[in-house]
Design an enzyme around this catalytic site. Structure first.
Site, PDB file in Angstrom:
ATOM      1  N   ARG A  12       4.125  12.336   4.925  1.00  0.00           N
ATOM      2  CA  ARG A  12       3.958  11.703   5.280  1.00  0.00           C
ATOM      3  C   ARG A  12       5.578   9.772   5.041  1.00  0.00           C
ATOM      4  O   ARG A  12       6.270  10.498   4.182  1.00  0.00           O
ATOM      5  CB  ARG A  12       2.977  10.456   5.053  1.00  0.00           C
ATOM      6  CG  ARG A  12       1.736  11.357   6.159  1.00  0.00           C
ATOM      7  CD  ARG A  12      -0.051   9.799   6.263  1.00  0.00           C
ATOM      8  NE  ARG A  12      -0.280   9.964   4.567  1.00  0.00           N
ATOM      9  CZ  ARG A  12      -0.006   8.924   4.293  1.00  0.00           C
ATOM     10  NH1 ARG A  12       0.049   7.326   4.954  1.00  0.00           N
ATOM     11  NH2 ARG A  12      -1.049   8.362   3.348  1.00  0.00           N
ATOM     12  N   ASN A  82       8.452  11.737  -5.128  1.00  0.00           N
ATOM     13  CA  ASN A  82       7.772  10.632  -3.954  1.00  0.00           C
ATOM     14  C   ASN A  82       6.526  10.023  -3.998  1.00  0.00           C
ATOM     15  O   ASN A  82       6.402   8.989  -3.661  1.00  0.00           O
ATOM     16  CB  ASN A  82       8.416  11.167  -3.066  1.00  0.00           C
ATOM     17  CG  ASN A  82       7.760  10.377  -1.893  1.00  0.00           C
ATOM     18  OD1 ASN A  82       8.723   9.345  -1.377  1.00  0.00           O
ATOM     19  ND2 ASN A  82       6.855  10.741  -0.922  1.00  0.00           N
ATOM     20  N   ILE A  85       1.194   5.336  -4.235  1.00  0.00           N
ATOM     21  CA  ILE A  85      -0.044   4.885  -4.139  1.00  0.00           C
ATOM     22  C   ILE A  85       0.574   3.409  -4.083  1.00  0.00           C
ATOM     23  O   ILE A  85       1.092   3.075  -5.121  1.00  0.00           O
ATOM     24  CB  ILE A  85      -1.588   5.394  -4.475  1.00  0.00           C
ATOM     25  CG1 ILE A  85      -1.843   4.876  -5.930  1.00  0.00           C
ATOM     26  CG2 ILE A  85      -1.433   6.335  -4.082  1.00  0.00           C
ATOM     27  CD1 ILE A  85      -3.345   5.562  -5.940  1.00  0.00           C
ATOM     28  N   THR A  86      -0.562   1.998  -3.396  1.00  0.00           N
ATOM     29  CA  THR A  86      -0.340   0.920  -4.288  1.00  0.00           C
ATOM     30  C   THR A  86      -2.152   0.484  -4.118  1.00  0.00           C
ATOM     31  O   THR A  86      -3.324   0.887  -2.561  1.00  0.00           O
ATOM     32  CB  THR A  86      -0.135  -0.353  -2.980  1.00  0.00           C
ATOM     33  OG1 THR A  86      -0.121   0.098  -2.279  1.00  0.00           O
ATOM     34  CG2 THR A  86       1.729  -0.276  -3.474  1.00  0.00           C
ATOM     35  N   ASP A  88      -3.328  -3.117  -5.047  1.00  0.00           N
ATOM     36  CA  ASP A  88      -2.529  -4.276  -4.984  1.00  0.00           C
ATOM     37  C   ASP A  88      -3.397  -5.424  -5.868  1.00  0.00           C
ATOM     38  O   ASP A  88      -4.654  -5.621  -4.415  1.00  0.00           O
ATOM     39  CB  ASP A  88      -1.941  -5.027  -4.200  1.00  0.00           C
ATOM     40  CG  ASP A  88      -0.397  -4.031  -3.839  1.00  0.00           C
ATOM     41  OD1 ASP A  88      -0.334  -3.170  -4.815  1.00  0.00           O
ATOM     42  OD2 ASP A  88       0.021  -4.277  -2.729  1.00  0.00           O
ATOM     43  N   GLN A 141       7.019  -7.740  -9.093  1.00  0.00           N
ATOM     44  CA  GLN A 141       5.858  -8.298  -7.982  1.00  0.00           C
ATOM     45  C   GLN A 141       4.723  -9.048  -8.495  1.00  0.00           C
ATOM     46  O   GLN A 141       3.816  -8.366  -8.745  1.00  0.00           O
ATOM     47  CB  GLN A 141       5.918  -7.407  -6.519  1.00  0.00           C
ATOM     48  CG  GLN A 141       5.271  -7.665  -5.270  1.00  0.00           C
ATOM     49  CD  GLN A 141       6.423  -8.513  -4.755  1.00  0.00           C
ATOM     50  OE1 GLN A 141       5.917  -9.930  -5.395  1.00  0.00           O
ATOM     51  NE2 GLN A 141       7.140  -7.979  -4.046  1.00  0.00           N
ATOM     52  N   GLY A 143       0.879  -9.686  -8.098  1.00  0.00           N
ATOM     53  CA  GLY A 143      -0.213  -9.144  -7.565  1.00  0.00           C
ATOM     54  C   GLY A 143      -0.040  -7.095  -7.731  1.00  0.00           C
ATOM     55  O   GLY A 143      -0.587  -6.486  -7.352  1.00  0.00           O
ATOM     56  N   GLN A 144       0.697  -6.861  -8.073  1.00  0.00           N
ATOM     57  CA  GLN A 144       1.337  -5.326  -8.729  1.00  0.00           C
ATOM     58  C   GLN A 144       1.835  -4.995 -10.033  1.00  0.00           C
ATOM     59  O   GLN A 144       2.242  -4.757 -10.191  1.00  0.00           O
ATOM     60  CB  GLN A 144       2.316  -4.960  -7.793  1.00  0.00           C
ATOM     61  CG  GLN A 144       2.137  -5.030  -5.844  1.00  0.00           C
ATOM     62  CD  GLN A 144       3.532  -4.363  -5.226  1.00  0.00           C
ATOM     63  OE1 GLN A 144       4.370  -4.478  -5.726  1.00  0.00           O
ATOM     64  NE2 GLN A 144       3.138  -3.679  -4.504  1.00  0.00           N
ATOM     65  N   TYR A 147       1.737  -1.316  -9.931  1.00  0.00           N
ATOM     66  CA  TYR A 147       2.596  -0.824  -9.303  1.00  0.00           C
ATOM     67  C   TYR A 147       3.805  -1.030  -9.986  1.00  0.00           C
ATOM     68  O   TYR A 147       4.732  -0.052 -10.258  1.00  0.00           O
ATOM     69  CB  TYR A 147       2.366  -1.028  -7.815  1.00  0.00           C
ATOM     70  CG  TYR A 147       3.922   0.168  -7.186  1.00  0.00           C
ATOM     71  CD1 TYR A 147       2.891   0.381  -6.415  1.00  0.00           C
ATOM     72  CD2 TYR A 147       5.006  -0.895  -6.865  1.00  0.00           C
ATOM     73  CE1 TYR A 147       4.350   0.943  -5.445  1.00  0.00           C
ATOM     74  CE2 TYR A 147       5.671  -0.337  -6.233  1.00  0.00           C
ATOM     75  CZ  TYR A 147       5.040  -0.018  -5.164  1.00  0.00           C
ATOM     76  OH  TYR A 147       6.344   0.656  -4.018  1.00  0.00           O
ATOM     77  N   LYS A 151       6.266   1.652 -11.391  1.00  0.00           N
ATOM     78  CA  LYS A 151       7.817   1.850 -10.674  1.00  0.00           C
ATOM     79  C   LYS A 151       8.926   1.885 -12.162  1.00  0.00           C
ATOM     80  O   LYS A 151       9.407   2.994 -12.781  1.00  0.00           O
ATOM     81  CB  LYS A 151       8.176   1.273  -9.974  1.00  0.00           C
ATOM     82  CG  LYS A 151       6.731   1.664  -8.953  1.00  0.00           C
ATOM     83  CD  LYS A 151       7.057   3.227  -8.528  1.00  0.00           C
ATOM     84  CE  LYS A 151       6.886   3.951  -7.360  1.00  0.00           C
ATOM     85  NZ  LYS A 151       6.914   5.144  -6.516  1.00  0.00           N
TER      86      LYS A 151
END
Ligand code: NDP
Length: 240
Positions: A12, A82, A85-86, A88, A141, A143-144, A147, A151
């Site tokens: 996807r 690749n 997921i998130t 948040d 960011q 709320g992340q 993540y 990253k």
């Protein structure tokens, strides 16, 4: 014989565009996915690209799946990490499971795939490992924390592994996408998305094919002198 490229989360979004582009470049492409069988089936029907279902966050499952790919398709020459997921939420609302899921999948998945493929690349003196980071790993960011940490970790992982691979003809690079028009971004509330787009100098979301073009460049024979780098593809939103 065509080189074999494995794209995690290839069924996807950005992963799918990467698969299609690498296939166009002449690679034998394999896509992995986590659980959405319908999307995987539609992907194979439409592209002819085979899929393997495993959780990249699970070390043993990843080693087994990659061994199977090597046996059934051929040794893995290119890994595109690749899958991501998130989960948040602000720190005060984030559960340990939400932290851990994102770290396991987004960062752990890179380690697990590299462990499965690196030795063979070293023996054959050729390899490409391309890790999909994020603008939010560079800039942070709200709320992340999970993540952004995962990253950001990818960018450190890339630079360290690039040093280990260089003498064996293995390049390790990262791409840091900005906001790209995929299911992941479709989950962002519309009013938040409008504010994000307003901050992108080119005035729009990116397309998955625009990230895939960067992967294609890094995977090519002519990419051999590029290693340990991060290519930002973000419409000018964050100049790093
Ligand atoms: P999507 O949510 O559209 O697709 C995610 C893909 O990853 C799916 O194929 C999914 O499989 C797979 N996946 C998820 N978890 C796992 C797992 N544990 N094991 C194996 N496969 C898994 O994501 P995008 O295309 O939007 O994002 C792709 C990458 O780009 C991610 O790493 C993301 O963080 C990064 N990125 C995306 C941005 C964007 O704006 N979209 C911006 C910056 C970075 P299944 O279909 O089975 O669920």
């Amino acid at each position: 014989m065509a080189r074999v490229a494995v794209v995690t989360g290839g069924t996807r979004g950005i992963g799918r565009a990467i698969c299609e582009t690498l296939m166009g470049d002449g690679f034998t492409v394999i896509a992995s996915y986590a659980g959405n069988d319908d999307a995987a089936r539609a992907f194979t029907d439409e592209t002819g690209i085979a899929t393997y279902k495993f959780d990249v966050g699970d070390f043993d499952a990843t080693q087994q799946a990659c061994a199977k790919i090597a046996e059934e398709v051929g040794p893995i020459d290119v890994v595109v990490n690749n899958a991501g997921i998130t989960r948040d939420g602000t720190l005060l609302r984030m559960s340990y499971e939400e932290w851990d899921d994102v770290m396991r999948t987004n960062l752990g998945g890179c380690f697990n795939m590299a462990k499965a493929a690196f030795e063979g690349m070293k023996d054959r003196k050729w390899g490409r490992i391309i890790n999909i980071g994020s603008i939010n790993g560079q800039a942070g960011q709200y709320g992340q924390v999970n993540y952004a940490a995962a990253k950001s970790g990818i960018h450190g992982f890339t630079k360290a592994l690039a040093q280990e691979g260089a003498r064996y003809g293995i390049t390790v690079n990262a791409i840091a996408p900005g906001y790209i028009d995929t299911d992941m971004v479709a989950a962002v509330p519309e009013n938040v998305l409008e504010k994000i787009v307003a901050k992108i100098p080119v005035g729009r979301l990116g397309q998955a094919s625009e990230i895939a073009r960067g992967v294609s460049f890094l995977a090519a024979e002519e990419g051999a002198f590029v290693t340990g780098s991060t290519l930002s593809i973000n419409g000018g939103q964050h100049m790093y």
